[in-house]
Design a protein around this motif. Structure first.
Motif, PDB file in Angstrom:
ATOM      1  N   CYS A 155       0.890  -1.167  -0.194  1.00 56.41           N
ATOM      2  CA  CYS A 155       0.039   0.017  -0.108  1.00 56.41           C
ATOM      3  C   CYS A 155       0.968   1.245   0.165  1.00 56.41           C
ATOM      4  CB  CYS A 155      -0.961   0.155   1.055  1.00 56.41           C
ATOM      5  SG  CYS A 155      -2.126  -1.177   1.288  1.00 56.41           S
ATOM      6  N   SER A 156       1.954   1.233   0.647  1.00 54.76           N
ATOM      7  CA  SER A 156       2.835   2.557   0.868  1.00 54.76           C
ATOM      8  C   SER A 156       3.519   2.840  -0.547  1.00 54.76           C
ATOM      9  CB  SER A 156       3.918   2.136   1.733  1.00 54.76           C
ATOM     10  OG  SER A 156       4.863   1.196   1.395  1.00 54.76           O
ATOM     11  N   ASN A 157       3.446   1.838  -1.605  1.00 53.58           N
ATOM     12  CA  ASN A 157       4.093   2.093  -2.861  1.00 53.58           C
ATOM     13  C   ASN A 157       2.920   2.253  -3.997  1.00 53.58           C
ATOM     14  OD1 ASN A 157       6.814   2.135  -1.762  1.00 53.58           O
ATOM     15  ND2 ASN A 157       6.589   0.017  -2.010  1.00 53.58           N
ATOM     16  N   PHE A 158       1.698   2.332  -3.427  1.00 51.12           N
ATOM     17  CA  PHE A 158       0.525   2.408  -4.475  1.00 51.12           C
ATOM     18  C   PHE A 158       0.470   3.716  -4.718  1.00 51.12           C
ATOM     19  CE2 PHE A 158      -3.992   2.446  -5.149  1.00 51.12           C
ATOM     20  CZ  PHE A 158      -4.054   1.693  -6.594  1.00 51.12           C
ATOM     21  N   SER A 159      -0.090   4.163  -5.874  1.00 51.47           N
ATOM     22  CA  SER A 159      -0.448   5.409  -6.451  1.00 51.47           C
ATOM     23  C   SER A 159      -1.490   5.308  -7.840  1.00 51.47           C
ATOM     24  CB  SER A 159       0.726   6.436  -6.551  1.00 51.47           C
ATOM     25  OG  SER A 159       1.473   6.121  -7.907  1.00 51.47           O
ATOM     26  N   MET A 160      -2.123   6.482  -7.997  1.00 53.75           N
ATOM     27  CA  MET A 160      -2.881   6.348  -9.210  1.00 53.75           C
ATOM     28  C   MET A 160      -2.039   6.232 -10.333  1.00 53.75           C
ATOM     29  SD  MET A 160      -6.134   6.516  -8.182  1.00 53.75           S
ATOM     30  CE  MET A 160      -7.370   7.199  -9.451  1.00 53.75           C
ATOM     31  N   ARG A 161      -0.910   7.166 -10.241  1.00 58.14           N
ATOM     32  CA  ARG A 161       0.088   7.070 -11.320  1.00 58.14           C
ATOM     33  C   ARG A 161       0.507   5.882 -11.821  1.00 58.14           C
ATOM     34  NH1 ARG A 161       5.283  11.231 -12.288  1.00 58.14           N
ATOM     35  NH2 ARG A 161       5.800  10.358 -14.336  1.00 58.14           N
ATOM     36  N   GLU A 162       0.935   4.957 -10.691  1.00 60.90           N
ATOM     37  CA  GLU A 162       1.457   3.660 -11.091  1.00 60.90           C
ATOM     38  C   GLU A 162       0.467   2.667 -11.496  1.00 60.90           C
ATOM     39  OE1 GLU A 162       4.804   0.572  -9.017  1.00 60.90           O
ATOM     40  OE2 GLU A 162       3.894   2.146  -8.026  1.00 60.90           O
ATOM     41  N   LEU A 163      -0.680   2.877 -10.807  1.00 61.57           N
ATOM     42  CA  LEU A 163      -1.950   2.054 -11.475  1.00 61.57           C
ATOM     43  C   LEU A 163      -2.072   2.439 -12.765  1.00 61.57           C
ATOM     44  CD1 LEU A 163      -4.151   0.033 -10.931  1.00 61.57           C
ATOM     45  CD2 LEU A 163      -5.407   1.992 -10.300  1.00 61.57           C
ATOM     46  N   ALA A 164      -1.851   3.698 -13.339  1.00 66.26           N
ATOM     47  CA  ALA A 164      -2.216   3.880 -14.826  1.00 66.26           C
ATOM     48  C   ALA A 164      -1.062   3.245 -15.637  1.00 66.26           C
ATOM     49  CB  ALA A 164      -2.571   5.465 -14.942  1.00 66.26           C
ATOM     50  N   ASP A 165      -0.089   3.458 -15.023  1.00 66.41           N
ATOM     51  CA  ASP A 165       1.085   2.735 -15.879  1.00 66.41           C
ATOM     52  C   ASP A 165       1.099   1.415 -16.198  1.00 66.41           C
ATOM     53  OD1 ASP A 165       2.360   5.423 -15.949  1.00 66.41           O
ATOM     54  OD2 ASP A 165       3.677   5.059 -14.566  1.00 66.41           O
ATOM     55  N   THR A 166       0.512   0.618 -15.039  1.00 65.96           N
ATOM     56  CA  THR A 166       0.198  -0.692 -14.975  1.00 65.96           C
ATOM     57  C   THR A 166      -0.680  -1.118 -15.982  1.00 65.96           C
ATOM     58  OG1 THR A 166       0.956  -1.025 -12.903  1.00 65.96           O
ATOM     59  CG2 THR A 166      -0.333  -2.875 -13.813  1.00 65.96           C
ATOM     60  N   LEU A 167      -1.976  -0.204 -16.139  1.00 67.26           N
ATOM     61  CA  LEU A 167      -2.934  -0.540 -17.128  1.00 67.26           C
ATOM     62  C   LEU A 167      -2.606   0.123 -18.529  1.00 67.26           C
ATOM     63  CD1 LEU A 167      -5.877   0.410 -14.823  1.00 67.26           C
ATOM     64  CD2 LEU A 167      -5.309  -1.766 -15.844  1.00 67.26           C
ATOM     65  N   GLU A 168      -1.415   0.827 -18.493  1.00 68.08           N
ATOM     66  CA  GLU A 168      -1.159   1.270 -19.907  1.00 68.08           C
ATOM     67  C   GLU A 168      -1.911   2.571 -20.325  1.00 68.08           C
ATOM     68  OE1 GLU A 168      -0.167  -2.019 -22.669  1.00 68.08           O
ATOM     69  OE2 GLU A 168       1.950  -2.055 -21.699  1.00 68.08           O
ATOM     70  N   ILE A 169      -2.447   3.400 -19.500  1.00 69.00           N
ATOM     71  CA  ILE A 169      -3.272   4.516 -19.650  1.00 69.00           C
ATOM     72  C   ILE A 169      -2.779   5.729 -18.995  1.00 69.00           C
ATOM     73  CG2 ILE A 169      -5.388   2.944 -20.020  1.00 69.00           C
ATOM     74  CD1 ILE A 169      -6.027   3.768 -17.014  1.00 69.00           C
ATOM     75  N   LYS A 170      -3.474   6.869 -19.327  1.00 72.47           N
ATOM     76  CA  LYS A 170      -3.057   8.134 -18.625  1.00 72.47           C
ATOM     77  C   LYS A 170      -3.809   8.095 -17.350  1.00 72.47           C
ATOM     78  CE  LYS A 170      -2.475  10.761 -23.061  1.00 72.47           C
ATOM     79  NZ  LYS A 170      -2.884  11.748 -23.922  1.00 72.47           N
ATOM     80  N   THR A 171      -3.173   8.596 -16.450  1.00 69.42           N
ATOM     81  CA  THR A 171      -3.656   8.721 -15.112  1.00 69.42           C
ATOM     82  C   THR A 171      -5.297   9.516 -15.198  1.00 69.42           C
ATOM     83  OG1 THR A 171      -1.425   8.998 -14.160  1.00 69.42           O
ATOM     84  CG2 THR A 171      -3.350   9.595 -12.744  1.00 69.42           C
ATOM     85  N   ALA A 172      -5.262  10.262 -16.045  1.00 71.70           N
ATOM     86  CA  ALA A 172      -6.793  11.038 -16.105  1.00 71.70           C
ATOM     87  C   ALA A 172      -8.005   9.871 -16.420  1.00 71.70           C
ATOM     88  CB  ALA A 172      -6.559  12.016 -17.037  1.00 71.70           C
TER      89      ALA A 172
END
Length: 204
Positions: A24-41
């Motif tokens: 959880c400490s390393n989780f962020s919306m940006r990293e999630l977006a990168d994992t899904l290969e999409i833009k954070t927005a």
């Protein structure tokens, strides 16, 4: 416009996998977006914020732990069920440490419905305790004792306090469960000995 093929369910699934992998400490919306290969927005077309994601993951974790416990006690009763449930509970915490941490944070959440859903975790324990001659009040006492024993052991183990002696932690955990059962049976014997008139009265 929402990206085709991207759904809230897919986002939560990816978030769970990411949190279990990196914490959880390393989780962020940006990293999630990168994992899904999409833009954070693009995430915000499906979820309001990161708090909503954590809420959904917490619901998932609660349901998973509940099912793990129910599966462990299926076809079992009394002491056998207690042992199986306690072993399964600890295994869940070891296999899903980040999800377990989220569950332990439920009392501090601002989401009342999420906090109340934590009762689903207690349900299997209460079901097991219903096999014993206990009043409703006693059941609530003893489910607290069992949960405290399991969580205390898990916390000490996770912190590394059991790594300094050549004694198997599994054996120690079995002893802890047996101590719980010994105390439970002693209480039941005492209650029966007073013709069922005595409720659990902790010694001061």
């Amino acid at each position: 416009m929402p990206r085709k093929g991207l759904t809230k369910r897919r986002i939560i699934k990816a978030a769970i996998e990411l949190i279990e992998k990196k914490g959880c400490s390393n989780f962020s919306m940006r990293e999630l977006a990168d994992t899904l290969e999409i833009k954070t927005a693009s995430l915000y077309n499906h979820v309001k914020n990161i708090e909503e994601i954590y809420t959904e993951i917490s619901y998932y974790a609660i349901a998973l732990l509940r099912q793990v416990q129910l599966s462990a006690i299926e076809g079992k009763k009394a002491d056998d069920a207690v042992f199986s449930l306690a072993v399964a509970y600890r295994m869940f915490a070891k296999e899903h440490p980040e999800l377990y941490k989220l569950i332990m944070k439920l009392p501090t959440t601002k989401d009342i419905l999420l906090e109340r859903s934590g009762a689903h975790i207690v349900e299997p324990i209460m079901r097991v305790l219903s096999c014993y001659e206990l009043s409703e009040r006693q059941k609530f006492h003893w489910q607290r004792v069992l949960r405290s024993m399991m969580h205390g052991f898990i916390s000490q183990e996770e912190a590394g306090f059991f790594n300094h002696l050549p004694i198997e932690a599994n054996a120690s955990y079995q002893i802890a469960i047996q101590c719980f059962l010994d105390g439970l049976h002693a209480t039941i014997k005492e209650t029966v000995g007073t013709n069922g008139e005595s409720d659990f009265n902790p010694r001061r």
